[in-house]
Every structure is written in C-alpha cells, then in structure tokens.
Write a protein that holds these residues in place. Structure first.
Motif, short mmCIF file in Angstrom:
data_model
loop_
_atom_site.label_atom_id
_atom_site.label_comp_id
_atom_site.label_asym_id
_atom_site.label_seq_id
_atom_site.Cartn_x
_atom_site.Cartn_y
_atom_site.Cartn_z
N ALA A 1 20.15 -46.72 50.18
CA ALA A 1 20.03 -46.43 48.75
C ALA A 1 21.06 -45.36 48.39
O ALA A 1 21.16 -44.34 49.08
N VAL A 2 21.81 -45.62 47.35
CA VAL A 2 22.81 -44.68 46.85
C VAL A 2 22.51 -44.43 45.39
O VAL A 2 22.26 -45.38 44.63
N ARG A 3 22.50 -43.17 45.00
CA ARG A 3 22.23 -42.84 43.59
C ARG A 3 23.18 -43.61 42.68
O ARG A 3 24.39 -43.62 42.91
N GLY A 4 22.61 -44.28 41.69
CA GLY A 4 23.40 -45.00 40.71
C GLY A 4 23.88 -46.38 41.14
O GLY A 4 24.64 -47.01 40.41
N ARG A 5 23.47 -46.84 42.32
CA ARG A 5 23.87 -48.16 42.80
C ARG A 5 22.62 -48.95 43.21
O ARG A 5 21.61 -48.36 43.56
N PRO A 6 22.73 -50.26 43.23
CA PRO A 6 21.60 -51.06 43.72
C PRO A 6 21.36 -50.79 45.21
O PRO A 6 22.31 -50.63 45.97
N THR A 7 20.11 -50.77 45.59
CA THR A 7 19.75 -50.60 47.00
C THR A 7 20.08 -51.89 47.76
O THR A 7 19.85 -52.98 47.27
N ARG A 8 20.63 -51.72 48.94
CA ARG A 8 21.03 -52.85 49.78
C ARG A 8 20.16 -52.86 51.03
O ARG A 8 19.90 -51.81 51.61
N ALA A 9 19.70 -54.03 51.42
CA ALA A 9 18.88 -54.15 52.63
C ALA A 9 19.32 -55.36 53.43
O ALA A 9 19.89 -56.32 52.89
N GLN A 10 19.06 -55.31 54.73
CA GLN A 10 19.36 -56.44 55.60
C GLN A 10 18.36 -56.45 56.75
O GLN A 10 17.78 -55.43 57.11
N THR A 11 18.17 -57.63 57.30
CA THR A 11 17.35 -57.81 58.48
C THR A 11 18.26 -58.21 59.63
O THR A 11 19.09 -59.11 59.48
N ARG A 12 18.11 -57.50 60.73
CA ARG A 12 18.93 -57.77 61.91
C ARG A 12 18.01 -58.13 63.07
O ARG A 12 16.86 -57.72 63.10
N TYR A 13 18.53 -58.86 64.02
CA TYR A 13 17.80 -59.24 65.21
C TYR A 13 18.58 -58.75 66.42
O TYR A 13 19.65 -59.28 66.73
N PHE A 14 18.06 -57.73 67.06
CA PHE A 14 18.72 -57.11 68.20
C PHE A 14 18.08 -57.58 69.49
O PHE A 14 16.91 -57.97 69.51
N SER A 15 18.83 -57.52 70.57
CA SER A 15 18.30 -57.95 71.87
C SER A 15 18.24 -56.77 72.82
O SER A 15 18.82 -55.71 72.57
N GLY A 16 17.53 -56.99 73.91
CA GLY A 16 17.42 -55.96 74.94
C GLY A 16 16.04 -55.32 74.94
O GLY A 16 15.13 -55.76 74.23
N ASN A 17 15.93 -54.29 75.75
CA ASN A 17 14.65 -53.59 75.86
C ASN A 17 14.44 -52.66 74.65
O ASN A 17 15.28 -52.62 73.74
N ARG A 18 13.34 -51.96 74.64
CA ARG A 18 12.97 -51.09 73.52
C ARG A 18 14.09 -50.10 73.18
O ARG A 18 14.45 -49.94 72.02
N GLU A 19 14.62 -49.45 74.19
CA GLU A 19 15.69 -48.46 73.98
C GLU A 19 16.92 -49.13 73.37
O GLU A 19 17.55 -48.60 72.46
N ALA A 20 17.27 -50.31 73.86
CA ALA A 20 18.46 -51.01 73.36
C ALA A 20 18.28 -51.43 71.91
O ALA A 20 19.21 -51.29 71.10
N VAL A 21 17.11 -51.92 71.56
CA VAL A 21 16.84 -52.32 70.17
C VAL A 21 16.95 -51.10 69.26
O VAL A 21 17.59 -51.14 68.19
N ARG A 22 16.33 -50.01 69.66
CA ARG A 22 16.36 -48.80 68.84
C ARG A 22 17.78 -48.27 68.68
O ARG A 22 18.19 -47.87 67.59
N ARG A 23 18.55 -48.26 69.77
CA ARG A 23 19.92 -47.75 69.70
C ARG A 23 20.77 -48.60 68.78
O ARG A 23 21.56 -48.09 67.99
N GLN A 24 20.63 -49.92 68.89
CA GLN A 24 21.40 -50.82 68.02
C GLN A 24 21.02 -50.60 66.55
O GLN A 24 21.87 -50.70 65.66
N ALA A 25 19.75 -50.32 66.29
CA ALA A 25 19.31 -50.04 64.91
C ALA A 25 19.94 -48.76 64.40
O ALA A 25 20.39 -48.70 63.25
N VAL A 26 19.99 -47.73 65.24
CA VAL A 26 20.64 -46.47 64.85
C VAL A 26 22.11 -46.72 64.53
O VAL A 26 22.62 -46.28 63.49
N GLN A 27 22.78 -47.45 65.39
CA GLN A 27 24.20 -47.74 65.18
C GLN A 27 24.42 -48.50 63.87
O GLN A 27 25.29 -48.14 63.08
N ALA A 28 23.64 -49.54 63.64
CA ALA A 28 23.79 -50.33 62.41
C ALA A 28 23.51 -49.48 61.18
O ALA A 28 24.21 -49.59 60.16
N ALA A 29 22.50 -48.62 61.27
CA ALA A 29 22.16 -47.76 60.13
C ALA A 29 23.32 -46.81 59.81
O ALA A 29 23.70 -46.65 58.64
N LEU A 30 23.89 -46.20 60.84
CA LEU A 30 24.99 -45.26 60.63
C LEU A 30 26.25 -45.97 60.13
O LEU A 30 26.96 -45.45 59.26
#
Length: 164
Positions: free
Chosen positions: A124-153
């Motif tokens: 979400a950015v002030r003054g702009r439409p909010t953008r969302a996406q669904t991703r499907y990551f592979s690997g164990n719990r740590e790998a999924v979480r790390r990939q989510a952090v990377q995609a978010a950043l």
C-alpha cells in the motif's frame, strides 16, 4: 542474516531514501522477519517507521483493524486480508508505504485450496491503489518464509521507484 537479504534490505533503504519515504510492515507468516531484515541495516531508522506482527486473526483485527467479515469470507491467507493489513498499517503509521504478508509456511496447515507455500503479499502506497499478489513458494518452512521476505522487499523497491 544472509548476504542476499542484507543486500536487498540495503537496496530498500536506498530506494526509500531517494523517494523520501518511510516503510511500515504488517507480518503474519514471516513473524517480523521483514522488519528484522531492514533493521539489520545501519541507519534504517531514517526509513523504517514501524512493524506490526499480527500472527493470529485476533491480532489482525485488534492491531491492524482487519474486518472480521474479511477474515470470515476470505481467510487470513488471502489477497483481501493482506490488502487490508497493508492499508491499515499505513493508516496506523507515519509511513508512505506498507507491505503486508500472510501465508502458509508449513509443514502443516495447508489444504487443497490453500497449500503449504501459498503466500499473499500486498503493498500500500499513500495516494495509489493497493497492489496484492499470491505466490507459491517451495521448500521447508524456513525456505517459504525467506522467499516471502525477499518477494516483499523486492516489491517495496518497485513501489519506491514507481515501477509498480
């Protein structure tokens, strides 16, 4: 922290400083990892405003103001929920951009409709439409979480640079 995430967090900082923005985070499955990644960078107080860790549905409602109807109709792991999380984090902060993440990191909790590795991310950015996406990551719990952090950043960098 691994070198790749640190480099990316530095890039987030540069991009936000160039835009004159601050960042807020609203995290569920990443449990504060996005905030940890950005605050590992010295001087991040110039561009990181605050973070919310809202793991339970109650926390999503109480800390962020996500509507009960959104959670009931779509579930915690859904684009409507992360959109609200990001928008509410923006409303409840002094930041200009917010990122929100909710997902199923596993190894349990997955269903045929929402399998382990499914992560929803919103920006979400002030003054702009909010953008969302669904991703499907592979690997164990740590790998999924790390990939989510990377995609978010990576998405924060794109927002700050006006790419998306």
């Amino acid at each position: 922290m691994d070198a790749e995430l640190y480099r990316l967090a530095e890039e987030v900082g540069r991009s936000l400083q160039e835009a004159g923005w601050m960042l807020a985070t609203a995290e569920s499955c990443t449990g504060g990892w996005i905030a940890q990644a950005v605050t590992a960078v010295s001087g991040s107080s110039a561009w990181f405003e605050r973070g919310f860790v809202a793991y339970s549905n109650a926390a999503k409602r109480e800390l962020l103001g996500v509507r009960e109807s959104t959670l009931a109709d779509h579930g915690a792991v859904s684009e409507p929920t992360v959109r609200e999380m990001a928008e509410k984090a923006l409303e409840r902060s002094h930041a200009q951009v917010a990122v929100a993440v909710s997902g199923i990191a596993g190894p349990t909790g997955g269903t045929p409709a929402k399998p382990v590795g499914m992560v929803c991310i919103a920006w979400a950015v002030r003054g702009r439409p909010t953008r969302a996406q669904t991703r499907y990551f592979s690997g164990n719990r740590e790998a999924v979480r790390r990939q989510a952090v990377q995609a978010a950043l990576e998405g924060v960098v794109r927002c700050a640079r006006g790419i998306e």
